[in-house]
Design an enzyme around this catalytic site. Sequence first.
Site, PDB file in Angstrom:
ATOM      1  N   GLU A  51      -9.383   0.777  -1.361  1.00 11.69           N
ATOM      2  CA  GLU A  51      -8.020   1.097  -0.925  1.00 11.69           C
ATOM      3  C   GLU A  51      -7.813   0.958   0.588  1.00 11.69           C
ATOM      4  O   GLU A  51      -7.521   1.926   1.294  1.00 11.69           O
ATOM      5  CB  GLU A  51      -7.639   2.503  -1.408  1.00 11.69           C
ATOM      6  CG  GLU A  51      -7.648   2.594  -2.929  1.00 11.69           C
ATOM      7  CD  GLU A  51      -7.128   3.902  -3.488  1.00 11.69           C
ATOM      8  OE1 GLU A  51      -6.890   4.837  -2.696  1.00 11.69           O
ATOM      9  OE2 GLU A  51      -6.950   4.000  -4.714  1.00 11.69           O
ATOM     10  N   GLU A 109      -9.648   1.260 -10.769  1.00  7.01           N
ATOM     11  CA  GLU A 109      -9.271   2.674 -10.845  1.00  7.01           C
ATOM     12  C   GLU A 109      -8.003   2.809 -11.668  1.00  7.01           C
ATOM     13  O   GLU A 109      -7.025   2.099 -11.439  1.00  7.01           O
ATOM     14  CB  GLU A 109      -9.043   3.299  -9.463  1.00  7.01           C
ATOM     15  CG  GLU A 109     -10.305   3.668  -8.715  1.00  7.01           C
ATOM     16  CD  GLU A 109     -10.029   4.505  -7.479  1.00  7.01           C
ATOM     17  OE1 GLU A 109      -9.011   5.247  -7.472  1.00  7.01           O
ATOM     18  OE2 GLU A 109     -10.824   4.417  -6.530  1.00  7.01           O
TER      19      GLU A 109
END
Length: 743
Positions: free
Chosen positions: A222, A472
């Site tokens: 991220e 994810e």
Amino acid sequence: INVAGDAKFPTSPNLPSNRSEHFYDGDNVSFLDRPFSVDEAHVHFSRLKRWGYTLIRYIFTWEAIEHAGPGKYDEDWIQHTIRVLRLAKDYGFYVFMDPHQDVWSRITGGSGAPMWTVYAAGLNPRSFPATQAAWVHNTYPDPAEYPKMIWATNYTRLACQVIFTMFFAGREYTPKAIIDGKNIQDYLQDHFVGACKHLAQRIQEAGDIENDVIIGWESMNEPNKGLVGFQDLSVIPAEQKLQKGPSPTAWQAILLGSGRSCEMDTWDFGGLGPYKSGTTLVDPKGEMAWLPADYDDSRYGWNRDPGWKLGECIWAQHGLWDPSNDTLLKKDYFAKDPESGLKIDYEYFTNKWFMNYYRRHREAITSVHSDAIMFCQPPVMEIPPSLKGTEDDDPNMVFSPHYYDGVTLMMKKWNRYWNVDVFGILRGRYLSPAFAIKVGETAIRNCFRDQLSAIRREGTDYMGNHPCVFTEIGIPYDMDDKYAYKSGDYSSQSAAMDANHFALEGCGANGYALWVYTVMNNHEWGDMWNGEDLSIFSVDDKPLPLSPNSHAQNSQTAKNSTVSVDRSSPAFSKSRSSNNSPISPRDLKQTLSTPSLSPQRSNTAPEIGSNPGFRAAEAFVRPSPIATAGDVTSYGFDLRNCTFTLALECKEAATEDAPTEAFLPEYHFPRDAVGVEVSSGRWTISVDDEDGGMIQRLRWWHDKGQQSLTVKGVKTRQGTTLGEDEEAPGYLEQCRQSGCYVM
């Protein structure tokens, strides 16, 4: 599955985010025995294997490797990691390595980078609470009251904005930030990439896990652009969708970091996103987030260039503002690329600065592990980099996006009645967000699937023809003020988890890694990190029964069962099963070579710990293809009707040695209560202990061409409630209650 959430914080001292002791002593920590000890690894790998998982996203942090200081690697942790990975190999898992971070570091309210990187950036972590440079759970006055999901807003606060800008674009925007003769961008990237490369080298030197179990590496988890591309520092950018609590503009964050008081808007999160809830005055009372001028900068052995002054805001040193009169001089300092003069948006950032980092990361890993699969993770929910047809269109690359249902995640509530097409809003597909609302559970499930499909297609359009693996995706378990923990009723969690898996199975992606498996999760503190509670395992809940007879031994239910097994049916006659009796692990092996799979209960307060449930496991322990003799054209599991379907396009018929295989969890498909329909060929169902974990497999020898498989199991209640001493019904009892029969 992501293994494990506990890897975000150290073991010695044991510092989950709700503890403050020794927090600032970040150099003297150890991550040894993360994610779990070698002895405990058998328990966790056995459990995950029996739940049907085949791929592990192995979570580790830069801090675990290099916490003691620049270039000081923790070889004990590295050797422990290698021992755990060897065990993963014994259980037949494939693993890719995830250098995990959230909002940069534990010290800035998340996980990832060592504490010394924050000092390298010229910041003083002890002043973050006063200046709100970061909201840190460990230092929050009452950890139990830490606002839910506020940790993610640290991306929009001073510490993260400074460090991410430096990490990705320091050469352009902080040219005075020089350490050891390098710009801070190169200094940080060299150490981060170097730590990952060092681990890859040690894995290769181990000699028996590279490629056999470690198939690849992911880029930074991220990534965030910091301030790069901000068009006006005095306003909150329109694309900043997450706001919660006191929400400063970048300019206000700069002022707070220099000890000035600011009145700012406060925000909360509702069903349609953030909304302004009021205003508040934040007054640091002169305390600065920057290291003082008299700070002893020799602590880590680096040489900071004299042109980079401590005790003064880095942005003031670059002429953005004048501290003598608190005037913003260059509100558009980050708006354009200093090299090209072009206006910057997130897509520009991704194609230039993220890709510059990614190439460095890729080259470092593949210089050691030459045929590593590289899992490329661009900034979350942003347009992927334009790589199609370029030198970066690497055949060994996987597109690895993330997706969360933001409404459920932020509200911690499953709304069966409406949800929002967030991805569609981000891509401008609606004139108004109101048109993005989807009404009804069927529409919500389809909306999730369509969003994931759009993300996958976007990856293909921009990056080229590469596999798409969602690395994810998950749900919060502490919904509705932890109602499930008080009642044992996990029906909301089951519905949310099933909706996410429906989307994964229907979107055409090549795989996923569910977030998350956390060893220490309990009902009180969740995943032990920032109030999150997404783990599919908890010490305060019960695992699903792993054997058809686990709860029905010596029961009269078996005698009274109404299950009908038609042994003359074509479906039954084509089975080549060698044993017509029920199969359980006990029949195959009297004793496990691994420790018990029963969890240890925590000391959670009775009001949220006395009603353990199955933690919605019926929704994530699902049938799935293991290996196919052909291309998968579709597959899915209808939880409500307990029906698994698989469709293939096969150029050749399945051979005796290489049939199509599917995982059939015994909870849904007890072997003598299964109906199987195939388009051709023969099949068997058996329980075996291949790869160290006894699981039930369907093997199917079929013809070439278009082939289909349908497997029907036993319908069960979703979100089953269990009392403290109540036993789950056995499989025959489940069959009797539901009236199921075998074709």
